[in-house]
Design a protein around this motif. Sequence first.
Motif, short mmCIF file in Angstrom:
data_model
loop_
_atom_site.label_atom_id
_atom_site.label_comp_id
_atom_site.label_asym_id
_atom_site.label_seq_id
_atom_site.Cartn_x
_atom_site.Cartn_y
_atom_site.Cartn_z
N THR A 46 -0.10 -4.45 -7.96
CA THR A 46 0.01 -5.63 -7.12
C THR A 46 1.25 -5.53 -6.23
OG1 THR A 46 0.06 -8.05 -7.16
CG2 THR A 46 1.28 -6.93 -8.90
N ASP A 47 1.44 -6.54 -5.35
CA ASP A 47 2.67 -6.64 -4.58
C ASP A 47 2.83 -5.49 -3.58
OD1 ASP A 47 4.82 -8.36 -4.26
OD2 ASP A 47 6.17 -7.14 -5.51
N LEU A 48 1.72 -5.04 -3.01
CA LEU A 48 1.74 -3.88 -2.12
C LEU A 48 2.13 -4.26 -0.70
CD1 LEU A 48 -1.63 -2.18 -3.19
CD2 LEU A 48 0.70 -1.56 -3.94
N THR A 49 2.80 -3.34 -0.03
CA THR A 49 2.90 -3.40 1.43
C THR A 49 1.84 -2.45 1.97
OG1 THR A 49 5.24 -3.96 1.47
CG2 THR A 49 4.36 -2.88 3.42
N VAL A 50 0.95 -2.96 2.79
CA VAL A 50 -0.18 -2.17 3.29
C VAL A 50 0.00 -1.92 4.78
CG1 VAL A 50 -2.68 -2.16 3.66
CG2 VAL A 50 -1.74 -3.04 1.51
N ILE A 51 -0.11 -0.65 5.18
CA ILE A 51 0.00 -0.25 6.59
C ILE A 51 -1.37 0.25 7.03
CG2 ILE A 51 1.10 1.34 8.21
CD1 ILE A 51 3.50 1.49 6.31
N SER A 52 -2.00 -0.43 7.98
CA SER A 52 -3.39 -0.07 8.30
C SER A 52 -3.79 -0.62 9.66
CB SER A 52 -4.31 -0.66 7.21
OG SER A 52 -5.67 -0.46 7.53
N TYR A 53 -4.59 0.18 10.41
CA TYR A 53 -5.37 -0.38 11.51
C TYR A 53 -6.54 -1.06 10.81
CZ TYR A 53 -2.83 2.38 15.08
OH TYR A 53 -1.88 2.91 15.93
N GLY A 54 -6.41 -2.36 10.56
CA GLY A 54 -7.12 -3.01 9.47
C GLY A 54 -8.60 -3.25 9.67
N GLY A 55 -9.31 -3.09 8.57
CA GLY A 55 -10.73 -3.42 8.48
C GLY A 55 -10.99 -4.04 7.12
N PRO A 56 -12.15 -3.75 6.52
CA PRO A 56 -12.47 -4.33 5.22
C PRO A 56 -11.57 -3.83 4.09
CG PRO A 56 -14.13 -2.71 5.85
CD PRO A 56 -13.24 -2.92 7.05
N ASP A 57 -10.84 -2.73 4.32
CA ASP A 57 -9.84 -2.28 3.34
C ASP A 57 -8.81 -3.38 3.12
OD1 ASP A 57 -9.13 -1.84 6.03
OD2 ASP A 57 -7.60 -0.37 5.54
N CYS B 122 -6.73 -8.10 0.22
CA CYS B 122 -6.30 -9.51 0.29
C CYS B 122 -7.10 -10.35 -0.70
CB CYS B 122 -6.49 -10.06 1.70
SG CYS B 122 -5.27 -9.49 2.90
N ALA B 123 -8.41 -10.12 -0.75
CA ALA B 123 -9.27 -10.92 -1.64
C ALA B 123 -8.87 -10.75 -3.10
CB ALA B 123 -10.73 -10.51 -1.44
N TYR B 124 -8.35 -9.58 -3.43
CA TYR B 124 -7.95 -9.32 -4.82
C TYR B 124 -6.46 -9.61 -5.06
CZ TYR B 124 -12.40 -7.40 -6.38
OH TYR B 124 -13.71 -7.26 -6.76
N GLY B 125 -5.81 -10.21 -4.07
CA GLY B 125 -4.41 -10.60 -4.26
C GLY B 125 -3.45 -9.44 -4.42
N LYS B 126 -3.76 -8.32 -3.80
CA LYS B 126 -2.92 -7.12 -3.97
C LYS B 126 -1.82 -7.01 -2.92
CE LYS B 126 -5.44 -5.52 -7.35
NZ LYS B 126 -4.89 -5.69 -8.72
N VAL B 127 -1.91 -7.80 -1.86
CA VAL B 127 -1.05 -7.57 -0.69
C VAL B 127 0.11 -8.56 -0.65
CG1 VAL B 127 -1.00 -7.40 1.83
CG2 VAL B 127 -3.10 -6.80 0.59
N ARG B 128 1.33 -8.02 -0.58
CA ARG B 128 2.49 -8.89 -0.33
C ARG B 128 2.75 -8.93 1.18
NH1 ARG B 128 7.85 -7.97 0.44
NH2 ARG B 128 7.58 -5.76 0.00
N ARG B 129 2.76 -7.74 1.80
CA ARG B 129 2.99 -7.67 3.24
C ARG B 129 1.99 -6.73 3.88
NH1 ARG B 129 6.64 -8.58 7.24
NH2 ARG B 129 8.03 -9.66 5.80
N LEU B 130 1.52 -7.12 5.06
CA LEU B 130 0.61 -6.27 5.82
C LEU B 130 1.30 -5.86 7.11
CD1 LEU B 130 -2.26 -5.10 6.41
CD2 LEU B 130 -2.78 -7.30 7.48
N VAL B 131 1.21 -4.58 7.45
CA VAL B 131 1.71 -4.08 8.74
C VAL B 131 0.50 -3.64 9.53
CG1 VAL B 131 3.21 -2.41 9.89
CG2 VAL B 131 3.80 -3.26 7.59
N THR B 132 0.24 -4.28 10.66
CA THR B 132 -1.00 -3.98 11.39
C THR B 132 -0.91 -4.42 12.85
OG1 THR B 132 -3.42 -4.09 11.19
CG2 THR B 132 -2.22 -6.18 11.01
N ALA B 133 -1.92 -4.02 13.63
CA ALA B 133 -2.08 -4.52 15.00
C ALA B 133 -3.29 -5.43 15.09
CB ALA B 133 -2.25 -3.34 15.97
N PHE B 134 -4.18 -5.32 14.11
CA PHE B 134 -5.40 -6.13 14.10
C PHE B 134 -6.09 -5.94 12.75
CE2 PHE B 134 -6.57 -1.93 15.82
CZ PHE B 134 -7.55 -1.54 14.93
#
Lengths: 243, 292
Positions: free
Chosen positions: B50-61, B66-78
């Motif tokens: 849990t508590d992940l920082t996720v870096i992604s050109y985001g899609g369903p990943d 997010c749905a599983y509550g794993k993300v603390r911070r997201l780094v993205t453009a969309f």
Amino acid sequence: MTTATRAEICAVACAELFRGDGEIVAAAVAGFVPMLGSRLARATFEPDLLTTDGGPVLSAEPVPLGRSATGIEGWLPFRDHLWLVLNGRRHVVMGPVQIDPFGNTNISCIGDWERPKRQLLGVRGGPGNTLLNTTSYWVPKHSTRVFTEKVDFVSGIGHDRGAHEIRAVVTNLAVLDFATPTRRMRLRSVHPGVSVSDVVGNTGFDLDVPADVPETRLPTPDELQVMREVLDPKALREREVPS
Amino acid sequence: MSPVSSASKVMAIDEIAGSLESGMTIGIGGWGSRRKPMALVRAICNSPVTDLTVISYGGPDVGLLCAYGKVRRLVTAFVTLDTIPLEPHFRQARQNGDIQLTEYDEGMFMFGLYAAAHRLPFLPTPAGLGSDVLKVNPELRTIRSPYEDGQELVAVPALTMDVALVHMNRADARGNAQYLGPDPYMDDLFAKAADRTYVSCERLVDTGDLLKEGPLQSLLISRSQVTGVVETPNGAHFTTCEPDHERDEAFQKLYAKAAADPAEWTAFRERFLSGDEAAYQDAVRTWQEESR
């Protein structure tokens, strides 16, 4: 040829955005109508334009909407789009959720960014596109919700924030540009059948309205034929702008 | 004859997911709803991390995490599903204030990856100037060109990451990985930017067979950048993975519809996501047969 539909008038107005652009990439990502417009421009008066099939290829010829390129003249993966933004040989057409009088646009979120009322796409390439490339906008439903005095988040910058060039905004009602001394938005033309007051009433800020507002030009018979028989035989354009 | 290393980096999906730790920064390759390492993402969702920082050109990943509550911070453009413009889980997470966001322009994001991949502290780009991206990222600094032009540029900090996850068409047991589709996205940059990179692939092949399906230029990722590799057939589902499979548009619609409604989401989760990857693929096949 029967009379042109509103969607066809809009597509020709979008084609006109590219007049004089020459050998640059037309990135008309905002919808069927601007995509059709860019390919129509290439098929008629702007033959040096580079266009895609919506994927990472530059097609050898303008491709019909919804089809993949058969002839291919180049490769344009996302990373090269992003280089090209800085290189500058690109004219992008985006679709704003909000746009203000100077052409600042928002596709990121509605409400406060810290905790938005409605989260949208995110800024995508808006900041770089508007700073470095010629940018135009396509609005399929002209309304006071889109044309707002202020945008909630500046994802694409307008003329008052250093935009390279916001060339024009094509909507289902009119064409608007920024050819005023203060670079505020001006009504350039209304589509046939639309009144100036229709446009003013659906715009949420004071629009510069010249004494004489011309009508947007009609498609030529040749343009109608190219759209209907070659570039959009499935009439996808009509889905985006119902007549 | 030089000695040939036989060191295999082949791992199981759960071994990879199990090697992650809470609080890590994870980069995810692909773009929107295209060639996402979904099998690995699904395994992370079902892991305790849990508590992940996720870096992604985001899609369903991003949506699933997010749905599983794993993300603390997201780094993205969309975040987008491409044919469905908005990602419901991501929207809910933002609107509920569940995640922190670092929102960059697409090009800024790419320069951040280039910087990390080349071990540079930052790379300069004009993109972002004038926009509210600078307002909501007050830690961003600008830098002036030391040359005559004197231009002001955004100094995009390196997007460093503990782990990168990418999905490729082919790979060998040592981690050399190949894409056969039309776009590499930024997967090679993710691999170079990360301390550890895990590659999932449609099919593991012998090293000598890599060039049978694609040209030299399709060898995108070198084993020197790869810690582990796993074969996950249809592992990008429901995102695209040309030429092995297209996007499963019908299933994506099902996902997006379920994601927008809590009761439907519970049922979707139960049916498709409660087991391991094999159970997921079975459930999808059954659903596809039923909806024919």
